[in-house]
Design a protein around this motif. Structure first.
Motif, PDB file in Angstrom:
ATOM      1  N   HIS A  66       0.433   2.682   0.632  1.00  0.00           N
ATOM      2  CA  HIS A  66       0.397   2.311   2.050  1.00  0.00           C
ATOM      3  C   HIS A  66       0.181   0.810   2.233  1.00  0.00           C
ATOM      4  O   HIS A  66       0.758   0.195   3.125  1.00  0.00           O
ATOM      5  N   CYS A  67      -0.640   0.216   1.371  1.00  0.00           N
ATOM      6  CA  CYS A  67      -0.942  -1.216   1.440  1.00  0.00           C
ATOM      7  C   CYS A  67      -0.645  -1.870   0.098  1.00  0.00           C
ATOM      8  O   CYS A  67      -0.643  -1.209  -0.934  1.00  0.00           O
ATOM      9  N   LEU A  68      -0.406  -3.167   0.136  1.00  0.00           N
ATOM     10  CA  LEU A  68      -0.258  -3.911  -1.106  1.00  0.00           C
ATOM     11  C   LEU A  68      -1.586  -3.931  -1.839  1.00  0.00           C
ATOM     12  O   LEU A  68      -2.645  -4.020  -1.219  1.00  0.00           O
TER      13      LEU A  68
END
Length: 90
Positions: A66-68
């Motif tokens: 979902h996020c880096l």
């Protein structure tokens, strides 16, 4: 996956052109399959770079979630963080 040869190619471009907006735009065009971002190395915290050149540390990031997130695994890496060791470099 980002292998050592591709990281070295990126490092050579940054070493020759400097770490700036124009270099980042060139990298995004030349390596369209990779995500690039840059910041100050002070913002990265305590971690080992995947590659270092004068004025810039290069870190691997994984963008599959979902996020880096930073990663040490070249197999999971989808992009690079170019971190200026000296803020004057960008």
């Amino acid at each position: 996956m980002i292998d050592a040869e591709r990281i070295a190619e990126v490092a050579a471009i940054v070493a020759a052109a400097g770490l700036n907006d124009a270099t980042l735009a060139r990298l995004r065009a030349d390596f369209a399959d990779l995500h690039f971002t840059y910041c100050s190395d002070d913002d990265v915290g305590e971690r080992e770079p995947a590659h270092a050149i004068p004025g810039c540390n290069i870190y691997l990031i994984d963008g599959t979630g979902h996020c880096l997130a930073f990663t040490n695994d070249p197999e999971a890496a989808t992009g690079l963080v170019l971190a200026a060791v000296d803020d004057a470099a960008w």
